[in-house]
Write an enzyme that holds these catalytic residues in place. Sequence first.
Site, mmCIF file in Angstrom:
data_model
loop_
_atom_site.group_PDB
_atom_site.id
_atom_site.type_symbol
_atom_site.label_atom_id
_atom_site.label_comp_id
_atom_site.label_asym_id
_atom_site.label_seq_id
_atom_site.Cartn_x
_atom_site.Cartn_y
_atom_site.Cartn_z
ATOM 1 N N GLU A 273 0.928 -1.332 0.193
ATOM 2 C CA GLU A 273 -0.126 -0.050 0.139
ATOM 3 C C GLU A 273 0.834 1.272 0.153
ATOM 4 O O GLU A 273 0.473 2.240 -0.610
ATOM 5 C CB GLU A 273 -0.868 0.053 1.246
ATOM 6 C CG GLU A 273 -2.111 -1.214 1.222
ATOM 7 C CD GLU A 273 -2.706 -1.219 -0.164
ATOM 8 O OE1 GLU A 273 -3.210 -0.008 -0.606
ATOM 9 O OE2 GLU A 273 -2.991 -2.203 -0.723
ATOM 10 N N TRP A 276 1.781 1.931 -3.410
ATOM 11 C CA TRP A 276 0.657 2.468 -4.217
ATOM 12 C C TRP A 276 0.831 3.932 -4.020
ATOM 13 O O TRP A 276 0.534 4.802 -4.940
ATOM 14 C CB TRP A 276 -0.799 2.294 -3.817
ATOM 15 C CG TRP A 276 -1.116 0.946 -4.489
ATOM 16 C CD1 TRP A 276 -1.324 -0.304 -4.066
ATOM 17 C CD2 TRP A 276 -1.766 0.638 -5.855
ATOM 18 N NE1 TRP A 276 -1.768 -1.097 -5.006
ATOM 19 C CE2 TRP A 276 -2.062 -0.690 -5.987
ATOM 20 C CE3 TRP A 276 -2.008 1.774 -6.846
ATOM 21 C CZ2 TRP A 276 -2.469 -1.160 -7.263
ATOM 22 C CZ3 TRP A 276 -2.406 1.312 -8.051
ATOM 23 C CH2 TRP A 276 -2.987 0.057 -8.392
ATOM 24 N N TRP A 304 -20.148 12.762 -19.959
ATOM 25 C CA TRP A 304 -20.512 12.830 -18.677
ATOM 26 C C TRP A 304 -21.816 13.657 -18.554
ATOM 27 O O TRP A 304 -22.132 14.479 -19.475
ATOM 28 C CB TRP A 304 -19.331 13.672 -17.795
ATOM 29 C CG TRP A 304 -17.962 12.876 -18.147
ATOM 30 C CD1 TRP A 304 -17.110 13.271 -18.483
ATOM 31 C CD2 TRP A 304 -17.550 11.786 -17.295
ATOM 32 N NE1 TRP A 304 -15.987 12.391 -18.469
ATOM 33 C CE2 TRP A 304 -16.294 11.231 -17.578
ATOM 34 C CE3 TRP A 304 -18.337 10.775 -16.317
ATOM 35 C CZ2 TRP A 304 -15.805 10.437 -17.121
ATOM 36 C CZ3 TRP A 304 -17.550 9.607 -15.976
ATOM 37 C CH2 TRP A 304 -16.249 9.468 -16.329
ATOM 38 N N ASN A 340 -10.829 3.241 2.771
ATOM 39 C CA ASN A 340 -10.412 2.819 1.291
ATOM 40 C C ASN A 340 -11.754 2.276 0.494
ATOM 41 O O ASN A 340 -11.867 2.544 -0.502
ATOM 42 C CB ASN A 340 -9.192 2.052 1.244
ATOM 43 C CG ASN A 340 -8.630 1.999 -0.076
ATOM 44 O OD1 ASN A 340 -8.560 2.781 -0.851
ATOM 45 N ND2 ASN A 340 -8.660 0.455 -0.661
ATOM 46 N N TRP A 358 -15.367 12.368 -13.137
ATOM 47 C CA TRP A 358 -14.581 12.048 -11.921
ATOM 48 C C TRP A 358 -14.012 13.154 -11.285
ATOM 49 O O TRP A 358 -13.572 13.296 -10.333
ATOM 50 C CB TRP A 358 -13.738 11.117 -12.289
ATOM 51 C CG TRP A 358 -12.672 11.414 -13.481
ATOM 52 C CD1 TRP A 358 -12.759 10.913 -14.616
ATOM 53 C CD2 TRP A 358 -11.198 11.794 -13.178
ATOM 54 N NE1 TRP A 358 -11.517 11.442 -15.350
ATOM 55 C CE2 TRP A 358 -10.729 12.377 -14.423
ATOM 56 C CE3 TRP A 358 -10.643 12.692 -12.020
ATOM 57 C CZ2 TRP A 358 -9.586 12.870 -14.582
ATOM 58 C CZ3 TRP A 358 -9.377 13.157 -12.388
ATOM 59 C CH2 TRP A 358 -8.837 13.256 -13.548
ATOM 60 N N TRP A 381 -8.871 8.364 -8.431
ATOM 61 C CA TRP A 381 -10.230 8.982 -9.112
ATOM 62 C C TRP A 381 -10.108 8.260 -10.393
ATOM 63 O O TRP A 381 -11.235 7.669 -11.050
ATOM 64 C CB TRP A 381 -10.427 10.172 -8.961
ATOM 65 C CG TRP A 381 -11.357 10.568 -7.551
ATOM 66 C CD1 TRP A 381 -10.628 11.184 -6.648
ATOM 67 C CD2 TRP A 381 -12.512 10.617 -7.466
ATOM 68 N NE1 TRP A 381 -11.721 11.151 -5.559
ATOM 69 C CE2 TRP A 381 -12.913 10.975 -6.223
ATOM 70 C CE3 TRP A 381 -13.737 10.231 -8.537
ATOM 71 C CZ2 TRP A 381 -14.086 11.111 -5.665
ATOM 72 C CZ3 TRP A 381 -15.099 10.051 -7.811
ATOM 73 C CH2 TRP A 381 -15.211 10.536 -6.607
#
Length: 462
Positions: A273, A276, A304, A340, A358, A381
């Site tokens: 993690e 990431w 969108w 998360n 987004w 995102w």
Amino acid sequence: MALTVVWFRDDLRISDNPALAAAADSGDDVVACYVLDDGTAGIRPLGGASRWWLHHSLAALAASLDELGIPLVLRRGAAEEVLPALVREASAHAVVWNRRYGLVERTTDSALKASFADQGVQATSYQANLMYEPWEVTSGSGEAYKVFTPFWRACLTFRTPREPLPAPESLHGPVLGSDDLDAWGLLPTPDWAQGLRETWTPGEAGAHARLDDFLEDAAHGYKDNRDRPAVQGTSRLSPHLRFGEISPFEVWHAAQDRKDSSTAEDLRVFGAELGWREFSWQLLYFNPELATVNYRPEFNAFAWESSTKAELEAWQRGRTGYPLIDAGMRQMWEIGWMHNRVRMATASFLIKNLMIDWRVGEKWFWDCLVDADAASNAASWQWVAGSGADASPYFRIFNPVLQSKKFDPEGAYLVRFVPELAEAQNVHEPWKGTAPGYPDPVVDLKESRQRALSAYKALSEG
Ligand code: FAD
């Protein structure tokens, strides 16, 4: 006496702070400063929750430096003007800082380095906030990795993260004029921060206490429990890492030191993690517009915004009629942080069920999260939207009902943040019984899912 200025930025700590350590080792007088840079064009203004955090983090840093023997000097304005002025005022011969990786920030730092060199002031920067600098471990073609797993494998093969540095034992230096932190107005008026105060202890001591608690407790079983929002199954170190109150090197080594046969797998997953976070920063370094521009350009044609303002507001306020979405959005509203798994579900709901761009969600999270991070927020995102690197495939649409049934079967998380659900006959699907005070669903899950799939399919067929 020679004097070195230490410029603090996203590294509000005294331990494992290479710039501060270098200044201390030099034996010079030291001036420590923080510049609230609301004057450089392109620097993204902090969101409300981050401003709250910054206020308290600076207060904590000032107290730590005070104990070491020097004050924290606060100045406000464009760094390219404010820092050279401070260096002149202090008659410093050297300036040190830890590197940051956003484009505007890097451009500012390079310009400052060049102008200090012209004036005979030595400016030196250090690696402190990422274990691997974004340009160190690149793909075969010298670019950012597109996929996380090979990136992280390559990082771990490239180098073991260095050991953390100790905090200086003491510092000495003059007292210069400083702004008053309270006058910066970082705290909200009216005061909406009670939930934040009750949840967090910004500052280095708070960060280390969190890390110790995590390693003592939640680290055991992290691999499974990290998906259960009702349990404190994760470290909650994200805001501390964001503001650099603790370094990734410190977190990494503390976790390595605690590894034993029962926690090895949990802590391997935890280490990934942290990976990431590094991956997100590499993506941002190579794609500076990650928060505003689709990483995959084919998404520029996506249709969108078919939703109404009322639907967006329902999402923002946690009144969509879907318990997991509402619990997550209210958790963020209350404590400035969201679990998360629920971040993924709420983002998926906005993008795929409401078909809202987004970027609208990214901005809302930026304003509400205490851990709002230029790289991790934007990359995540885009990951959920499917427009990012190593992204979630377009057909992955989180079903909030199945997600809460699976990861919060008792509904404890749902009821904690949406108290009116305590009265609901069916906590996961309140529309199937009575649920006094709880709104009806803003969209139909099946229909909106179908609509999203068609839009994504149309995009992929060009
Ligand atoms: P732990 O599980 O204890 O992980 C340890 C650390 O690893 C975290 O503190 C964080 O620094 C890092 N980390 C964990 N997961 C991720 C991830 N997926 N991506 C990048 N780093 C990660 N994280 C942020 O720090 N800031 C953000 O603004 C942010 N926005 C997000 C937006 C969305 C839509 C999603 C889906 C995720 C976002 N994340 C963000 C990633 C992740 O949700 C948080 O890092 C995590 O929930 C923080 O909780 P923790 O510290 O308990 O994590």
